[in-house]
Design a protein around this motif. Structure first.
Motif, mmCIF file in Angstrom:
data_model
loop_
_atom_site.group_PDB
_atom_site.id
_atom_site.type_symbol
_atom_site.label_atom_id
_atom_site.label_comp_id
_atom_site.label_asym_id
_atom_site.label_seq_id
_atom_site.Cartn_x
_atom_site.Cartn_y
_atom_site.Cartn_z
ATOM 1 N N ILE A 32 0.699 -1.238 -0.141
ATOM 2 C CA ILE A 32 0.199 0.107 -0.207
ATOM 3 C C ILE A 32 1.049 1.157 0.089
ATOM 4 C CG2 ILE A 32 -1.737 1.359 1.397
ATOM 5 C CD1 ILE A 32 -2.842 -1.331 2.212
ATOM 6 N N GLY A 33 1.925 1.223 0.883
ATOM 7 C CA GLY A 33 2.893 2.235 0.797
ATOM 8 C C GLY A 33 3.516 2.569 -0.433
ATOM 9 N N ALA A 34 3.827 1.671 -1.089
ATOM 10 C CA ALA A 34 4.257 1.843 -2.543
ATOM 11 C C ALA A 34 3.296 2.239 -3.605
ATOM 12 C CB ALA A 34 5.006 0.449 -3.312
ATOM 13 N N ARG A 35 1.963 1.919 -3.323
ATOM 14 C CA ARG A 35 0.978 2.294 -4.324
ATOM 15 C C ARG A 35 0.602 4.000 -4.013
ATOM 16 N NH1 ARG A 35 1.608 -1.181 -7.548
ATOM 17 N NH2 ARG A 35 0.207 -3.085 -7.692
ATOM 18 N N GLU A 88 2.074 14.407 6.465
ATOM 19 C CA GLU A 88 1.293 14.711 5.687
ATOM 20 C C GLU A 88 -0.001 13.718 5.430
ATOM 21 O OE1 GLU A 88 1.190 15.063 0.689
ATOM 22 O OE2 GLU A 88 2.957 16.122 2.051
ATOM 23 N N LEU A 89 0.213 12.441 5.699
ATOM 24 C CA LEU A 89 -0.684 11.476 5.501
ATOM 25 C C LEU A 89 -1.850 11.777 6.708
ATOM 26 C CD1 LEU A 89 1.034 8.187 5.152
ATOM 27 C CD2 LEU A 89 0.084 9.485 3.465
ATOM 28 N N TYR A 90 -1.615 12.202 7.934
ATOM 29 C CA TYR A 90 -2.465 12.503 8.865
ATOM 30 C C TYR A 90 -3.380 13.793 8.605
ATOM 31 C CZ TYR A 90 -0.439 9.001 11.882
ATOM 32 O OH TYR A 90 0.031 7.980 12.405
ATOM 33 N N ARG A 91 -2.999 14.618 7.714
ATOM 34 C CA ARG A 91 -3.857 15.887 7.231
ATOM 35 C C ARG A 91 -4.324 15.915 6.102
ATOM 36 N NH1 ARG A 91 1.076 17.649 9.539
ATOM 37 N NH2 ARG A 91 1.939 18.064 7.504
ATOM 38 N N LEU A 92 -4.653 14.589 5.340
ATOM 39 C CA LEU A 92 -5.170 14.715 4.121
ATOM 40 C C LEU A 92 -6.516 15.062 4.085
ATOM 41 C CD1 LEU A 92 -4.071 11.457 2.245
ATOM 42 C CD2 LEU A 92 -3.680 13.810 1.716
ATOM 43 N N ASP A 140 -10.784 14.751 3.525
ATOM 44 C CA ASP A 140 -11.585 13.772 3.148
ATOM 45 C C ASP A 140 -11.906 13.767 1.607
ATOM 46 O OD1 ASP A 140 -11.678 13.075 5.778
ATOM 47 O OD2 ASP A 140 -13.669 14.076 6.122
ATOM 48 N N SER A 141 -11.800 14.596 1.045
ATOM 49 C CA SER A 141 -11.788 14.848 -0.394
ATOM 50 C C SER A 141 -10.916 14.135 -1.313
ATOM 51 C CB SER A 141 -12.384 16.269 -1.031
ATOM 52 O OG SER A 141 -11.095 17.096 -0.753
ATOM 53 N N ASP A 142 -9.816 13.867 -0.708
ATOM 54 C CA ASP A 142 -8.669 13.270 -1.385
ATOM 55 C C ASP A 142 -8.842 11.845 -1.675
ATOM 56 O OD1 ASP A 142 -6.176 11.972 -1.998
ATOM 57 O OD2 ASP A 142 -5.211 13.828 -1.396
ATOM 58 N N PRO A 143 -8.747 11.452 -3.071
ATOM 59 C CA PRO A 143 -9.052 10.208 -3.478
ATOM 60 C C PRO A 143 -8.150 8.937 -2.663
ATOM 61 C CG PRO A 143 -8.198 10.996 -5.424
ATOM 62 C CD PRO A 143 -8.169 12.173 -4.126
ATOM 63 N N ARG A 144 -7.217 9.399 -2.224
ATOM 64 C CA ARG A 144 -6.099 8.614 -1.485
ATOM 65 C C ARG A 144 -6.547 8.238 -0.099
ATOM 66 N NH1 ARG A 144 -0.646 11.685 -1.706
ATOM 67 N NH2 ARG A 144 -2.262 13.249 -1.103
ATOM 68 N N LYS A 145 -7.538 8.843 0.395
ATOM 69 C CA LYS A 145 -7.964 8.830 1.917
ATOM 70 C C LYS A 145 -8.033 7.485 2.323
ATOM 71 C CE LYS A 145 -8.747 11.030 5.909
ATOM 72 N NZ LYS A 145 -8.361 12.077 6.514
ATOM 73 N N PRO A 146 -9.031 6.800 1.696
ATOM 74 C CA PRO A 146 -9.214 5.368 2.153
ATOM 75 C C PRO A 146 -8.017 4.452 2.269
ATOM 76 C CG PRO A 146 -11.160 6.065 0.473
ATOM 77 C CD PRO A 146 -9.800 7.180 0.353
ATOM 78 N N MET A 147 -7.186 4.462 1.199
ATOM 79 C CA MET A 147 -6.031 3.648 1.388
ATOM 80 C C MET A 147 -5.039 4.292 2.349
ATOM 81 S SD MET A 147 -6.686 1.018 -0.480
ATOM 82 C CE MET A 147 -4.833 0.400 -0.204
ATOM 83 N N VAL A 148 -5.160 5.479 2.649
ATOM 84 C CA VAL A 148 -4.144 5.955 3.664
ATOM 85 C C VAL A 148 -4.567 5.630 5.126
ATOM 86 C CG1 VAL A 148 -3.401 8.237 4.714
ATOM 87 C CG2 VAL A 148 -3.274 7.951 2.313
ATOM 88 N N MET A 149 -5.881 5.868 5.009
ATOM 89 C CA MET A 149 -6.640 5.349 6.500
ATOM 90 C C MET A 149 -6.468 3.638 6.880
ATOM 91 S SD MET A 149 -7.774 7.704 7.548
ATOM 92 C CE MET A 149 -8.506 7.371 9.193
ATOM 93 N N ALA A 150 -6.394 3.005 5.612
ATOM 94 C CA ALA A 150 -5.952 1.481 5.729
ATOM 95 C C ALA A 150 -4.657 1.313 5.987
ATOM 96 C CB ALA A 150 -6.403 0.698 4.302
ATOM 97 N N TYR A 151 -3.758 2.113 5.469
ATOM 98 C CA TYR A 151 -2.328 2.030 5.795
ATOM 99 C C TYR A 151 -1.841 2.294 7.151
ATOM 100 C CZ TYR A 151 2.735 3.370 5.325
ATOM 101 O OH TYR A 151 4.052 3.482 5.426
#
Length: 195
Positions: free
Chosen positions: A149-152, A162-166, A168-179
């Motif tokens: 997931i980190g590679a993706r 920065e990941l914590y501050r994404l 909700d509208s960012d399309p990466r948010k669900p994968m970041v939350m899973a990560y």
């Protein structure tokens, strides 16, 4: 239980999971299996030992997630390898990648099987209890999932805050939350196994 792994008598670990968490973990483990690939099965009529001693690939994978799961043995991830390092990495990969892929598949299958064996209670939750060996397989699979997931997501050490501050509208948010969630599970399992 807090949703993170805790120690259980006998050296294992346990974690409370709800139906959504079980579904997400299972789905991610299945995707990891698909990413790593099915492996080589003995060809009908051929000696099964031939597959055991078959040489693997000598070139690194082109897919960034696979390249992260199966990095070159010589040189760092950002280093431009010279001809000698490239040759050594190629030789090492040829003799080790098949076994490494098999171990990663075994770890992902262990996660799927343990999740499939859970009985979800009326409240929609279940407690997953793992023995010491299963705990190590889960640790391997959680690590592999985070790496993929980190590679993706193209995560670097500098990106962690920065990941914590994404938004909700960012399309990466669900994968970041899973990560991030997988990171918490992984960290709690490591602490549990070390206690």
């Amino acid at each position: 239980m807090s949703g993170l792994f805790e120690a259980v008598p006998g050296g294992g670990a346990a974690v409370a999971l709800d139906e959504v968490e079980i579904s997400i973990l299972r789905s991610l483990a299945v995707q990891l299996l698909e990413l790593v690939g099915p492996g080589d099965l003995p060809v009908e009529g051929e000696d099964p030992l031939a597959t055991l001693f078959a040489e693997g690939p000598s070139e690194p994978p082109a897919d960034p997630a696979l390249a992260r799961l199966f990095p070159d043995a010589y040189g760092g991830p950002d280093a431009k390898p010279d001809d000698e390092a490239r040759a050594l990495s190629s030789e090492f990969r040829r003799y080790t990648e098949n076994d490494l892929r098999a171990r990663k598949r075994d770890d992902a299958v262990a996660v799927i099987r343990s999740l499939d064996a859970l009985t979800v209670a009326g409240d929609g939750g279940a407690v997953l209890k793992l023995g010491p060996d299963e705990s190590r397989q889960w640790l391997g699979a959680l690590n592999d999932l985070r790496l993929a997931i980190g590679a993706r997501l193209e995560v670097t050490d500098e990106d962690s805050d920065e990941l914590y501050r994404l938004p909700d509208s960012d399309p990466r948010k669900p994968m970041v939350m899973a990560y991030l969630w997988l990171g918490g599970l992984q960290e709690s399992l490591v602490e549990t196994l070390l206690s």
